[in-house]
Design a protein around this motif. Structure first.
Motif, PDB file in Angstrom:
ATOM      1  N   LEU A   1       0.830  -1.202   0.000  1.00  0.00           N
ATOM      2  CA  LEU A   1       0.000   0.000   0.000  1.00  0.00           C
ATOM      3  C   LEU A   1       0.866   1.255   0.000  1.00  0.00           C
ATOM      4  CD1 LEU A   1      -2.812   1.203   0.113  1.00  0.00           C
ATOM      5  CD2 LEU A   1      -2.854   0.778   2.575  1.00  0.00           C
ATOM      6  N   LEU A   2       1.914   1.269   0.833  1.00  0.00           N
ATOM      7  CA  LEU A   2       2.795   2.434   0.913  1.00  0.00           C
ATOM      8  C   LEU A   2       3.527   2.667  -0.410  1.00  0.00           C
ATOM      9  CD1 LEU A   2       3.982   4.662   2.759  1.00  0.00           C
ATOM     10  CD2 LEU A   2       5.880   3.089   3.211  1.00  0.00           C
ATOM     11  N   LEU A   3       4.066   1.606  -1.001  1.00  0.00           N
ATOM     12  CA  LEU A   3       4.829   1.762  -2.239  1.00  0.00           C
ATOM     13  C   LEU A   3       3.934   2.206  -3.402  1.00  0.00           C
ATOM     14  CD1 LEU A   3       7.335  -1.226  -2.046  1.00  0.00           C
ATOM     15  CD2 LEU A   3       7.629   1.139  -1.325  1.00  0.00           C
ATOM     16  N   GLU A   4       2.692   1.745  -3.391  1.00  0.00           N
ATOM     17  CA  GLU A   4       1.745   2.195  -4.414  1.00  0.00           C
ATOM     18  C   GLU A   4       1.499   3.697  -4.277  1.00  0.00           C
ATOM     19  OE1 GLU A   4      -2.914   1.407  -5.772  1.00  0.00           O
ATOM     20  OE2 GLU A   4      -1.938   0.053  -4.349  1.00  0.00           O
ATOM     21  N   MET A   5       1.385   4.163  -3.039  1.00  0.00           N
ATOM     22  CA  MET A   5       1.167   5.594  -2.803  1.00  0.00           C
ATOM     23  C   MET A   5       2.393   6.412  -3.212  1.00  0.00           C
ATOM     24  SD  MET A   5      -0.748   5.377   0.884  1.00  0.00           S
ATOM     25  CE  MET A   5      -0.987   7.153   1.035  1.00  0.00           C
ATOM     26  N   ILE A   6       3.584   5.860  -2.938  1.00  0.00           N
ATOM     27  CA  ILE A   6       4.815   6.559  -3.330  1.00  0.00           C
ATOM     28  C   ILE A   6       4.874   6.723  -4.840  1.00  0.00           C
ATOM     29  CG2 ILE A   6       7.328   6.339  -3.449  1.00  0.00           C
ATOM     30  CD1 ILE A   6       7.186   5.009  -0.657  1.00  0.00           C
ATOM     31  N   LYS A   7       4.566   5.646  -5.562  1.00  0.00           N
ATOM     32  CA  LYS A   7       4.623   5.686  -7.023  1.00  0.00           C
ATOM     33  C   LYS A   7       3.601   6.667  -7.603  1.00  0.00           C
ATOM     34  CE  LYS A   7       6.348   0.973  -7.236  1.00  0.00           C
ATOM     35  NZ  LYS A   7       6.004  -0.459  -7.407  1.00  0.00           N
ATOM     36  N   LYS A   8       2.447   6.766  -6.949  1.00  0.00           N
ATOM     37  CA  LYS A   8       1.394   7.667  -7.429  1.00  0.00           C
ATOM     38  C   LYS A   8       1.503   9.066  -6.837  1.00  0.00           C
ATOM     39  CE  LYS A   8      -2.097   4.053  -8.181  1.00  0.00           C
ATOM     40  NZ  LYS A   8      -3.438   3.544  -7.775  1.00  0.00           N
ATOM     41  N   GLN A   9       2.502   9.239  -5.930  1.00  0.00           N
ATOM     42  CA  GLN A   9       2.662  10.505  -5.211  1.00  0.00           C
ATOM     43  C   GLN A   9       1.353  10.901  -4.529  1.00  0.00           C
ATOM     44  OE1 GLN A   9       4.268  13.174  -8.266  1.00  0.00           O
ATOM     45  NE2 GLN A   9       6.333  12.669  -7.613  1.00  0.00           N
ATOM     46  N   ASP A  10       0.785   9.921  -3.844  1.00  0.00           N
ATOM     47  CA  ASP A  10      -0.517  10.070  -3.201  1.00  0.00           C
ATOM     48  C   ASP A  10      -0.344  10.143  -1.693  1.00  0.00           C
ATOM     49  OD1 ASP A  10      -3.122   9.893  -2.278  1.00  0.00           O
ATOM     50  OD2 ASP A  10      -3.361   7.779  -2.808  1.00  0.00           O
ATOM     51  N   VAL A  11      -0.747  11.245  -1.077  1.00  0.00           N
ATOM     52  CA  VAL A  11      -0.716  11.353   0.382  1.00  0.00           C
ATOM     53  C   VAL A  11      -2.118  11.574   0.942  1.00  0.00           C
ATOM     54  CG1 VAL A  11       1.660  12.190   0.514  1.00  0.00           C
ATOM     55  CG2 VAL A  11      -0.215  13.838   0.254  1.00  0.00           C
ATOM     56  N   GLU A  12      -3.126  11.354   0.125  1.00  0.00           N
ATOM     57  CA  GLU A  12      -4.496  11.640   0.549  1.00  0.00           C
ATOM     58  C   GLU A  12      -5.347  10.391   0.771  1.00  0.00           C
ATOM     59  OE1 GLU A  12      -6.198  14.355  -2.227  1.00  0.00           O
ATOM     60  OE2 GLU A  12      -4.828  15.994  -1.707  1.00  0.00           O
ATOM     61  N   SER A  13      -4.851   9.225   0.416  1.00  0.00           N
ATOM     62  CA  SER A  13      -5.627   8.002   0.595  1.00  0.00           C
ATOM     63  C   SER A  13      -5.863   7.738   2.082  1.00  0.00           C
ATOM     64  CB  SER A  13      -4.880   6.820  -0.021  1.00  0.00           C
ATOM     65  OG  SER A  13      -5.558   5.604   0.272  1.00  0.00           O
ATOM     66  N   ILE A  14      -7.068   7.282   2.407  1.00  0.00           N
ATOM     67  CA  ILE A  14      -7.383   6.956   3.812  1.00  0.00           C
ATOM     68  C   ILE A  14      -8.065   5.586   3.900  1.00  0.00           C
ATOM     69  CG2 ILE A  14      -7.513   9.332   4.650  1.00  0.00           C
ATOM     70  CD1 ILE A  14     -10.574   9.135   4.329  1.00  0.00           C
ATOM     71  N   GLN A  15      -7.830   4.734   2.914  1.00  0.00           N
ATOM     72  CA  GLN A  15      -8.489   3.427   2.918  1.00  0.00           C
ATOM     73  C   GLN A  15      -8.027   2.560   4.099  1.00  0.00           C
ATOM     74  OE1 GLN A  15      -7.106   0.300   0.109  1.00  0.00           O
ATOM     75  NE2 GLN A  15      -5.825   1.910  -0.777  1.00  0.00           N
TER      76      GLN A  15
END
Length: 345
Positions: free
Chosen positions: A310-324
């Motif tokens: 989950l963390l690496l997917e967010m890093i690749k997408k430059q996503d800091v807003e996911s709250i799933q």
């Protein structure tokens, strides 16, 4: 003696008569490059001990390919399995894992997280300390565009994804098992009231008793602060020396359950004939103590893998807003400490 000069992409290109960009793409096996060229470049690089300049590559990508992980304790069976899962997944995806512990103390967690941030990790995995409620130091990662994933011990006050187990269902299943084995007066040695997973397990305990229509007394619930073996021992002593002693005890963790068992054995109680014991976490020790301890498996390795994915997917997408929230199911592990029948379950 002069140190041998490090081989560069430019050196390889000059020796093979091709451009630096072609060398770079050949080493990455780019589909636009002919297989013969890829083999030529790779063979030359290997025979001449070429080492890629990862620092330069990472700088261009604005990544360090390092992620941080903070747990309350390193020497803890559950967290060690989480770390193993996280390392496995991180390495599979070309990342390194930097690990630290908070000792379940807020001050130490703040120091660890700031050290991770100053080391320019690309993101953070964290199981918060018992003293963490607001988590302002964790928000600093999000403010710098670095994603955070909480796992196991979490707070809802932080707007991050969470990977947890279904603590309520796991606790309910554990107590239901004790009831089915004939234990009708069941106590609970719980965790701190301000810790979410401890409260979930206590609620699961209460729900199971309510569904079965059994006694449910406040004096049968004891609250640990340190979640220690000694607290398990001391609270079991209080329970068994009270006016209405239980014949079953559900403990917040296996470590607390081991303390409970130690008191019972030292004072002549037969386990499980007179008192049934159930833990939570399924530590390695649970299967080697006598009698072997029934417990609830939290699947720590899987939690480490899922949190890291989950963390690496967010890093690749430059996503800091996911709250799933990802919720893993527990598994009831029945052993001798709670099983009245001789047959395997």
């Amino acid at each position: 003696m002069n140190e041998k000069k490090k081989l560069t992409l430019k050196d390889i290109g000059r020796e093979l008569g091709i451009s630096v960009s072609t060398v770079s793409r050949a080493l990455k096996e780019h589909p636009d490059i002919a297989q013969e060229t890829i083999k030529l470049v790779k063979d030359y690089a290997e025979s001449n001990n070429y080492v890629p300049n990862l620092l330069a590559v990472n700088f261009r990508k604005n990544r360090t390919f390092n992620i941080g992980l903070i747990v309350p304790e390193l020497v803890h069976h559950f967290f060690s399995t989480v770390i193993s899962g996280a390392i496995s997944e991180a390495n599979n995806q070309g990342y390194n894992l930097m690990v630290s512990q908070s000792n379940d103390i807020l001050k130490d967690e703040v120091l660890a997280s700031r050290a991770m941030l100053n080391s320019s990790v690309d993101g953070l995995l964290i199981s918060i300390s018992n003293e963490t409620h607001e988590g302002k130091h964790i928000l600093e990662f999000l403010e710098k565009g670095k994603p955070v994933v909480q796992f196991d011990k979490i707070t809802e006050k932080l707007p991050t994804p969470k990977v947890i187990v279904d603590d309520k269902d796991g606790a309910s299943a554990a107590v239901k098992h004790l009831i089915e084995e004939g234990f009708t007066k069941i106590a609970h040695i719980r965790g701190r009231e301000d810790v979410k997973n401890a409260s979930e397990r206590c609620e699961g305990y209460k729900n199971a008793l309510k569904v079965a229509g059994l006694e449910n007394h406040d004096y049968w619930i004891k609250t640990c602060i340190k979640i220690s073996e000694q607290e398990g021992y001391d609270f079991t002593k209080e329970l068994m020396e009270g006016e209405n002693p239980p014949n079953g005890i559900f403990c917040i963790t296996d470590l607390v359950a081991l303390g409970s068992m130690r008191y019972l054995k030292e004072n002549g109680y037969a386990i499980p004939k007179e008192v049934g014991i159930m833990g939570f976490s399924n530590w390695m020790l649970s299967s080697v103590v006598s009698p072997r301890l029934s417990s609830v498996e939290q699947h720590g390795f899987q939690m480490g893998v899922e949190s890291t994915k989950l963390l690496l997917e967010m890093i690749k997408k430059q996503d800091v807003e996911s709250i799933q929230t990802v919720e893993l199911k527990t598994e009831l592990i029945v052993r001798e400490s709670s099983r009245m029948s001789n047959s395997e379950m």
